[in-house]
Design a protein around this motif. Structure first.
Motif, PDB file in Angstrom:
ATOM      1  N   ILE A   1      29.284  42.167  30.785  1.00  0.00           N
ATOM      2  CA  ILE A   1      28.771  42.107  29.425  1.00  0.00           C
ATOM      3  C   ILE A   1      28.082  43.401  29.008  1.00  0.00           C
ATOM      4  O   ILE A   1      28.357  43.955  27.939  1.00  0.00           O
ATOM      5  CB  ILE A   1      27.802  40.922  29.261  1.00  0.00           C
ATOM      6  N   ARG A   2      27.218  43.919  29.836  1.00  0.00           N
ATOM      7  CA  ARG A   2      26.448  45.105  29.442  1.00  0.00           C
ATOM      8  C   ARG A   2      27.281  46.378  29.417  1.00  0.00           C
ATOM      9  O   ARG A   2      27.099  47.235  28.562  1.00  0.00           O
ATOM     10  CB  ARG A   2      25.260  45.283  30.392  1.00  0.00           C
ATOM     11  N   LEU A   3      28.222  46.501  30.359  1.00  0.00           N
ATOM     12  CA  LEU A   3      29.020  47.714  30.469  1.00  0.00           C
ATOM     13  C   LEU A   3      30.480  47.498  30.112  1.00  0.00           C
ATOM     14  O   LEU A   3      31.262  48.446  30.112  1.00  0.00           O
ATOM     15  CB  LEU A   3      28.925  48.265  31.895  1.00  0.00           C
ATOM     16  N   SER A   4      30.847  46.245  29.844  1.00  0.00           N
ATOM     17  CA  SER A   4      32.241  45.879  29.566  1.00  0.00           C
ATOM     18  C   SER A   4      33.158  46.291  30.710  1.00  0.00           C
ATOM     19  O   SER A   4      34.292  46.750  30.508  1.00  0.00           O
ATOM     20  CB  SER A   4      32.722  46.503  28.245  1.00  0.00           C
ATOM     21  N   ASP A   5      32.685  46.071  31.932  1.00  0.00           N
ATOM     22  CA  ASP A   5      33.429  46.468  33.127  1.00  0.00           C
ATOM     23  C   ASP A   5      34.644  45.558  33.328  1.00  0.00           C
ATOM     24  O   ASP A   5      34.510  44.337  33.464  1.00  0.00           O
ATOM     25  CB  ASP A   5      32.499  46.396  34.339  1.00  0.00           C
ATOM     26  N   ASN A   6      35.836  46.147  33.383  1.00  0.00           N
ATOM     27  CA  ASN A   6      37.072  45.370  33.497  1.00  0.00           C
ATOM     28  C   ASN A   6      37.270  44.788  34.891  1.00  0.00           C
ATOM     29  O   ASN A   6      37.758  43.658  35.034  1.00  0.00           O
ATOM     30  CB  ASN A   6      38.277  46.236  33.129  1.00  0.00           C
ATOM     31  N   ASP A   7      36.926  45.550  35.929  1.00  0.00           N
ATOM     32  CA  ASP A   7      37.096  45.040  37.288  1.00  0.00           C
ATOM     33  C   ASP A   7      36.207  43.822  37.529  1.00  0.00           C
ATOM     34  O   ASP A   7      36.634  42.844  38.159  1.00  0.00           O
ATOM     35  CB  ASP A   7      36.769  46.135  38.308  1.00  0.00           C
ATOM     36  N   ALA A   8      34.980  43.867  37.017  1.00  0.00           N
ATOM     37  CA  ALA A   8      34.077  42.721  37.150  1.00  0.00           C
ATOM     38  C   ALA A   8      34.646  41.511  36.429  1.00  0.00           C
ATOM     39  O   ALA A   8      34.578  40.373  36.921  1.00  0.00           O
ATOM     40  CB  ALA A   8      32.697  43.074  36.599  1.00  0.00           C
ATOM     41  N   THR A   9      35.239  41.750  35.264  1.00  0.00           N
ATOM     42  CA  THR A   9      35.832  40.650  34.492  1.00  0.00           C
ATOM     43  C   THR A   9      37.009  40.036  35.235  1.00  0.00           C
ATOM     44  O   THR A   9      37.145  38.804  35.305  1.00  0.00           O
ATOM     45  CB  THR A   9      36.306  41.164  33.117  1.00  0.00           C
ATOM     46  N   THR A  10      37.875  40.880  35.786  1.00  0.00           N
ATOM     47  CA  THR A  10      39.032  40.374  36.520  1.00  0.00           C
ATOM     48  C   THR A  10      38.584  39.515  37.708  1.00  0.00           C
ATOM     49  O   THR A  10      39.176  38.462  37.992  1.00  0.00           O
ATOM     50  CB  THR A  10      39.903  41.540  37.014  1.00  0.00           C
ATOM     51  N   SER A  11      37.533  39.933  38.391  1.00  0.00           N
ATOM     52  CA  SER A  11      37.024  39.177  39.532  1.00  0.00           C
ATOM     53  C   SER A  11      36.525  37.804  39.100  1.00  0.00           C
ATOM     54  O   SER A  11      36.857  36.781  39.719  1.00  0.00           O
ATOM     55  CB  SER A  11      35.895  39.954  40.206  1.00  0.00           C
ATOM     56  N   LEU A  12      35.766  37.746  38.021  1.00  0.00           N
ATOM     57  CA  LEU A  12      35.236  36.464  37.542  1.00  0.00           C
ATOM     58  C   LEU A  12      36.349  35.592  36.941  1.00  0.00           C
ATOM     59  O   LEU A  12      36.352  34.365  37.107  1.00  0.00           O
ATOM     60  CB  LEU A  12      34.140  36.702  36.507  1.00  0.00           C
ATOM     61  N   PHE A  13      37.293  36.212  36.247  1.00  0.00           N
ATOM     62  CA  PHE A  13      38.417  35.493  35.659  1.00  0.00           C
ATOM     63  C   PHE A  13      39.211  34.782  36.761  1.00  0.00           C
ATOM     64  O   PHE A  13      39.606  33.610  36.608  1.00  0.00           O
ATOM     65  CB  PHE A  13      39.301  36.491  34.900  1.00  0.00           C
ATOM     66  N   SER A  14      39.426  35.458  37.859  1.00  0.00           N
ATOM     67  CA  SER A  14      40.142  34.857  38.998  1.00  0.00           C
ATOM     68  C   SER A  14      39.326  33.726  39.607  1.00  0.00           C
ATOM     69  O   SER A  14      39.859  32.674  39.970  1.00  0.00           O
ATOM     70  CB  SER A  14      40.448  35.920  40.049  1.00  0.00           C
ATOM     71  N   LYS A  15      38.043  33.928  39.740  1.00  0.00           N
ATOM     72  CA  LYS A  15      37.158  32.926  40.317  1.00  0.00           C
ATOM     73  C   LYS A  15      37.166  31.630  39.493  1.00  0.00           C
ATOM     74  O   LYS A  15      37.008  30.528  40.039  1.00  0.00           O
ATOM     75  CB  LYS A  15      35.737  33.492  40.403  1.00  0.00           C
ATOM     76  N   LEU A  16      37.380  31.765  38.187  1.00  0.00           N
ATOM     77  CA  LEU A  16      37.374  30.601  37.293  1.00  0.00           C
ATOM     78  C   LEU A  16      38.727  29.897  37.228  1.00  0.00           C
ATOM     79  O   LEU A  16      38.855  28.877  36.549  1.00  0.00           O
ATOM     80  CB  LEU A  16      36.974  31.042  35.873  1.00  0.00           C
ATOM     81  N   GLY A  17      39.739  30.415  37.911  1.00  0.00           N
ATOM     82  CA  GLY A  17      41.065  29.789  37.871  1.00  0.00           C
ATOM     83  C   GLY A  17      42.004  30.432  36.884  1.00  0.00           C
ATOM     84  O   GLY A  17      42.974  29.813  36.437  1.00  0.00           O
ATOM     85  N   ARG A  18      41.705  31.676  36.503  1.00  0.00           N
ATOM     86  CA  ARG A  18      42.543  32.458  35.605  1.00  0.00           C
ATOM     87  C   ARG A  18      42.794  31.712  34.288  1.00  0.00           C
ATOM     88  O   ARG A  18      41.906  31.008  33.798  1.00  0.00           O
ATOM     89  CB  ARG A  18      43.832  32.860  36.309  1.00  0.00           C
ATOM     90  N   ALA A  19      43.979  31.877  33.704  1.00  0.00           N
ATOM     91  CA  ALA A  19      44.234  31.362  32.356  1.00  0.00           C
ATOM     92  C   ALA A  19      44.045  29.854  32.259  1.00  0.00           C
ATOM     93  O   ALA A  19      43.468  29.335  31.299  1.00  0.00           O
ATOM     94  CB  ALA A  19      45.640  31.757  31.908  1.00  0.00           C
ATOM     95  N   SER A  20      44.525  29.108  33.231  1.00  0.00           N
ATOM     96  CA  SER A  20      44.424  27.641  33.164  1.00  0.00           C
ATOM     97  C   SER A  20      42.967  27.192  33.268  1.00  0.00           C
ATOM     98  O   SER A  20      42.537  26.273  32.559  1.00  0.00           O
ATOM     99  CB  SER A  20      45.257  27.004  34.279  1.00  0.00           C
ATOM    100  N   GLY A  21      42.205  27.850  34.140  1.00  0.00           N
ATOM    101  CA  GLY A  21      40.811  27.467  34.301  1.00  0.00           C
ATOM    102  C   GLY A  21      39.981  27.775  33.071  1.00  0.00           C
ATOM    103  O   GLY A  21      39.191  26.938  32.606  1.00  0.00           O
TER     104      GLY A  21
END
Length: 314
Positions: free
Chosen positions: A155-175
């Motif tokens: 959120i603060r830096l708009s870091d893409n790698d951090a987002t990809t890591s959390l997106f995967s942790k949440l179950g990607r698109a379906s999650g």
């Protein structure tokens, strides 16, 4: 002999103390000097009443008709009409955009092309954050140190790698898609490439509302963390919605920007956030694409946001 008439009004008291009335005596004098009386009795109260009534009647005749105060609904309708016209005029020479404003004090929502879909770029990170917080709530726990660190960078830096890591942790698109249903986002379709998720300004102001709604799915701790992160973005990323905030007001923001290869590398420029202060609590979402440059896109979204404040008077 030619006669001329001169009227002389005389007054004499008709009573010593009783004051029954005034006797008016008119004398007609001719050129020869002889006189003869023409007498009439006038009520003192009647004379006074006539003298007082005359100016009152004149004032009433001159007083303008009272103007009817417009109803709040009429005032709102006039403001919306003016904003529609201003945005339509601006859109004739600007890249494509949509905007929505939700006034939390009144519950009123305004949208211009509110259901038009746009690719999110990095504003999807607000959805990822909300879903991360909900997942932790479901497990009745706080974010782990790793999750919190990733969320701050996202959120603060708009870091893409951090987002990809959390997106995967949440179950990607379906999650994230399943989570969006809990958040009431009915016009947002999550893409496996998270930045290409498609959404509307209507859904974005709804999401912003869920981040603050005390009766929504996020608890007090989650709402506080979301506010803290979105109100402390890096200085280089506080453009867009914050442009409408006054010096006495606070803001939250998350922006998105992407040069789209399928659109000749023209820019997606998006901004979502909230402005609060004395008498003000609004959520704003501006989505745009087909901008020739990033700086030009920023100018567009800020111009659109400012027009909403100018005309809606929030």
């Amino acid at each position: 002999m030619r006669r001329t008439r001169n009227w002389i009004l005389g007054a004499a008291m008709a009573g010593v103390l009783g004051g029954a009335g005034l006797v008016g005596v008119s004398m007609m004098r001719d050129s020869g000097g002889s006189t003869r009386p023409l007498a009439g009795t006038f009520s003192e109260a009647g004379v006074r009443a006539q003298a007082q009534a005359a100016p009152r009647q004149g004032a009433q005749a001159q007083a303008p008709a009272a103007q009817k105060t417009p109803s709040p609904a009429a005032v709102r309708a006039a403001r919306v009409k003016a904003l529609d016209a201003a945005l339509k005029k601006y859109a004739a020479s600007a890249p494509e955009f949509s905007v929505a404003v939700l006034d939390r004090r009144t519950g009123q929502r305004y949208s211009y092309r509110g259901t038009e879909k746009y690719e999110t770029a990095s504003v999807v990170k607000v959805q990822v954050l909300a879903c991360l917080l909900l997942k932790a709530q479901d497990a009745r726990r706080d974010l782990t140190a790793t999750e919190l660190s990733l969320a701050k960078r996202m959120i603060r830096l708009s870091d893409n790698d951090a987002t990809t890591s959390l997106f995967s942790k949440l179950g990607r698109a379906s999650g994230v898609g399943a989570c969006n249903k809990r958040l009431g986002l009915t016009e947002t379709k999550v893409n496996s490439a998270w930045g290409l998720t498609r959404t509307t300004v209507n859904d974005q102001v709804k999401l912003l509302a869920e981040l603050t709604d005390t009766s929504g799915p996020l608890d007090a701790g989650s709402r506080k963390l979301a506010y803290t992160l979105m109100s402390t973005v890096d200085d280089s990323q506080d453009w867009g919605v914050p442009a409408v905030a006054r010096s006495t007001e606070k803001f939250t923001v998350k922006n998105g920007w992407l040069a789209r290869s399928t659109e000749n590398y023209r820019w997606i420029i998006n901004s979502v956030g909230r402005v609060t202060g004395p008498g003000t609590d609004v959520s704003i979402a501006v989505l745009s694409h087909d901008n020739a440059t990033m700086s030009g896109g920023i100018t567009t979204v800020q111009k659109v946001a400012k027009l909403t404040r100018q005309h809606l008077k929030y």
